[in-house]
Write a protein that holds these residues in place. Structure first.
Motif, PDB file in Angstrom:
ATOM      1  N   GLU A 146       0.818  -1.207   0.000  1.00  0.00           N
ATOM      2  CA  GLU A 146       0.000   0.000   0.000  1.00  0.00           C
ATOM      3  C   GLU A 146       0.851   1.257   0.000  1.00  0.00           C
ATOM      4  O   GLU A 146       0.484   2.272  -0.588  1.00  0.00           O
ATOM      5  CB  GLU A 146      -0.922  -0.010   1.223  1.00  0.00           C
ATOM      6  CG  GLU A 146      -1.864   1.190   1.288  1.00  0.00           C
ATOM      7  CD  GLU A 146      -2.773   1.139   2.504  1.00  0.00           C
ATOM      8  OE1 GLU A 146      -3.543   2.093   2.700  1.00  0.00           O
ATOM      9  OE2 GLU A 146      -2.698   0.141   3.262  1.00  0.00           O
ATOM     10  N   TYR A 147       2.005   1.183   0.676  1.00  0.00           N
ATOM     11  CA  TYR A 147       2.871   2.351   0.794  1.00  0.00           C
ATOM     12  C   TYR A 147       4.145   2.213  -0.036  1.00  0.00           C
ATOM     13  O   TYR A 147       5.088   2.963   0.137  1.00  0.00           O
ATOM     14  CB  TYR A 147       3.230   2.582   2.266  1.00  0.00           C
ATOM     15  CG  TYR A 147       2.016   2.808   3.138  1.00  0.00           C
ATOM     16  CD1 TYR A 147       1.309   4.004   3.078  1.00  0.00           C
ATOM     17  CD2 TYR A 147       1.563   1.812   3.997  1.00  0.00           C
ATOM     18  CE1 TYR A 147       0.182   4.209   3.856  1.00  0.00           C
ATOM     19  CE2 TYR A 147       0.438   2.004   4.790  1.00  0.00           C
ATOM     20  CZ  TYR A 147      -0.252   3.206   4.715  1.00  0.00           C
ATOM     21  OH  TYR A 147      -1.369   3.405   5.482  1.00  0.00           O
ATOM     22  N   GLU A 148       4.159   1.249  -0.934  1.00  0.00           N
ATOM     23  CA  GLU A 148       5.324   1.044  -1.794  1.00  0.00           C
ATOM     24  C   GLU A 148       5.376   2.126  -2.869  1.00  0.00           C
ATOM     25  O   GLU A 148       4.353   2.513  -3.437  1.00  0.00           O
ATOM     26  CB  GLU A 148       5.246  -0.331  -2.450  1.00  0.00           C
ATOM     27  CG  GLU A 148       6.467  -0.705  -3.271  1.00  0.00           C
ATOM     28  CD  GLU A 148       7.696  -0.975  -2.422  1.00  0.00           C
ATOM     29  OE1 GLU A 148       8.805  -0.918  -2.973  1.00  0.00           O
ATOM     30  OE2 GLU A 148       7.529  -1.227  -1.207  1.00  0.00           O
ATOM     31  N   GLU A 149       6.574   2.603  -3.156  1.00  0.00           N
ATOM     32  CA  GLU A 149       6.732   3.656  -4.155  1.00  0.00           C
ATOM     33  C   GLU A 149       6.847   3.080  -5.562  1.00  0.00           C
ATOM     34  O   GLU A 149       7.220   1.924  -5.745  1.00  0.00           O
ATOM     35  CB  GLU A 149       7.989   4.482  -3.849  1.00  0.00           C
ATOM     36  CG  GLU A 149       7.946   5.228  -2.532  1.00  0.00           C
ATOM     37  CD  GLU A 149       9.246   5.945  -2.251  1.00  0.00           C
ATOM     38  OE1 GLU A 149      10.216   5.700  -2.987  1.00  0.00           O
ATOM     39  OE2 GLU A 149       9.286   6.740  -1.305  1.00  0.00           O
ATOM     40  N   GLN A 150       6.523   3.913  -6.518  1.00  0.00           N
ATOM     41  CA  GLN A 150       6.752   3.569  -7.923  1.00  0.00           C
ATOM     42  C   GLN A 150       8.197   3.964  -8.221  1.00  0.00           C
ATOM     43  O   GLN A 150       8.495   5.113  -8.520  1.00  0.00           O
ATOM     44  CB  GLN A 150       5.781   4.349  -8.822  1.00  0.00           C
ATOM     45  CG  GLN A 150       5.725   3.867 -10.253  1.00  0.00           C
ATOM     46  CD  GLN A 150       4.785   2.698 -10.427  1.00  0.00           C
ATOM     47  OE1 GLN A 150       4.077   2.347  -9.496  1.00  0.00           O
ATOM     48  NE2 GLN A 150       4.788   2.100 -11.593  1.00  0.00           N
TER      49      GLN A 150
END
Length: 292
Positions: free
Chosen positions: A179-183
């Motif tokens: 959910e909080y993973e960056e692109q």
């Protein structure tokens, strides 16, 4: 009778504002003229007291005012000071000589891109251009190849339409799992597209382009640079990149560029626009190569 009814009956009707009499209107107009004359007198005194001054030859045009429908140039003598920009000089002329002088400006930090002008024969940002670097008189005109709305203000609607025509937004094929993973983007890829992200949508490049002047459907250097920014981003999905390449490959896309470098020369953010267009041409060729 209740207290409320008594209060309602005794309330006075609000008086409508009285229309100014003809004499009052004439006096207001006279005061406004006197104030304008006083500002102009003070401006002339400041010019006399100043060690140096500069003359602005400013393009004027107002299609809605009788007597001003024909384009002309007005001269303004402005006291010069070290560090003065073209925008500073225009603001002085407007505030001290003619409050109807119309031009766009906002941030005064070469970020908003709203004050692109044609100064001494070249597209420049008013807030970034030093008067000391220009020949006197300073000739200030609206951007060429654009419809003039009034004075130095041009209609930017077509430019914005071209910028949006390349669909400048991401549509990645894969999203981060968490959910909080960056692109994520690699430093190398960020470095590759870094310059293309500096565009401030000022329209100077489009105004300088001879192809855009003769082909109203040409996407133009700014829009193609906008496409480059996304097409070269490694986070862009392959299917989306193919769609974007089809947009820039069309008849009025990258192949209309004749590599004159005029857009690169006038870009206030030093974006290598012509190089980006050529790289998209190479990508277009590679994407259409077929091997049997």
């Amino acid at each position: 009778m209740s207290t409320l009814e008594q209060e309602t009956e005794t309330e006075a009707e609000p008086e409508a504002e009285a229309e100014p009499s003809p004499q009052e209107s004439r006096m207001d107009a006279k005061r406004a003229r006197a104030e304008a004359q006083e500002r102009e007198r003070q401006a002339r005194e400041e010019v006399i007291d100043a060690d140096e001054s500069v003359t602005l030859k400013v393009f004027r045009y107002d299609p809605e005012v009788e007597g001003k429908e024909e384009p002309r140039f007005d001269d303004f003598t402005v006291p010069f000071h070290k560090g003065m920009t073209v925008l500073d000089a225009l603001i002085y002329a407007r505030d001290h000589y003619d409050s109807s002088l119309t031009f766009r400006h906002s941030c005064r930090q070469a970020v908003c891109g709203s004050d692109a002008l044609f100064v001494n024969g070249q597209q420049r940002l008013g807030c970034k251009t030093q008067v000391a670097d220009l020949d006197d008189p300073v000739r200030i005109e609206p951007l060429p190849h654009q419809d003039v709305v009034k004075d130095l203000v041009v209609d930017m609607e077509h430019f914005y339409e071209q910028m949006h025509a390349v669909e400048p937004y991401f549509d990645p094929e894969e999203l981060p799992e968490g959910e909080y993973e960056e692109q994520r983007q690699s430093p190398e890829n960020r470095e590759k597209i870094k310059m293309s992200t500096r565009c401030i949508w000022c329209g100077a490049c489009m105004s300088s382009c001879n192809i855009a002047a003769g082909d109203n459907k040409y996407l133009g250097p700014a829009a193609i640079n906008n496409a480059y920014r996304f097409a070269m981003d490694e986070r862009e999905g392959e299917a989306r990149k193919e769609d974007r390449m089809r947009i820039v490959e069309q008849e009025h896309g990258v192949w209309r560029c004749q590599t004159q470098f005029s857009c690169t020369e006038v870009c206030p953010k030093d974006i290598p626009l012509t190089e980006h267009i050529q790289e998209l041409k190479r990508e277009a060729v590679k994407s259409n190569l077929k091997f049997w």
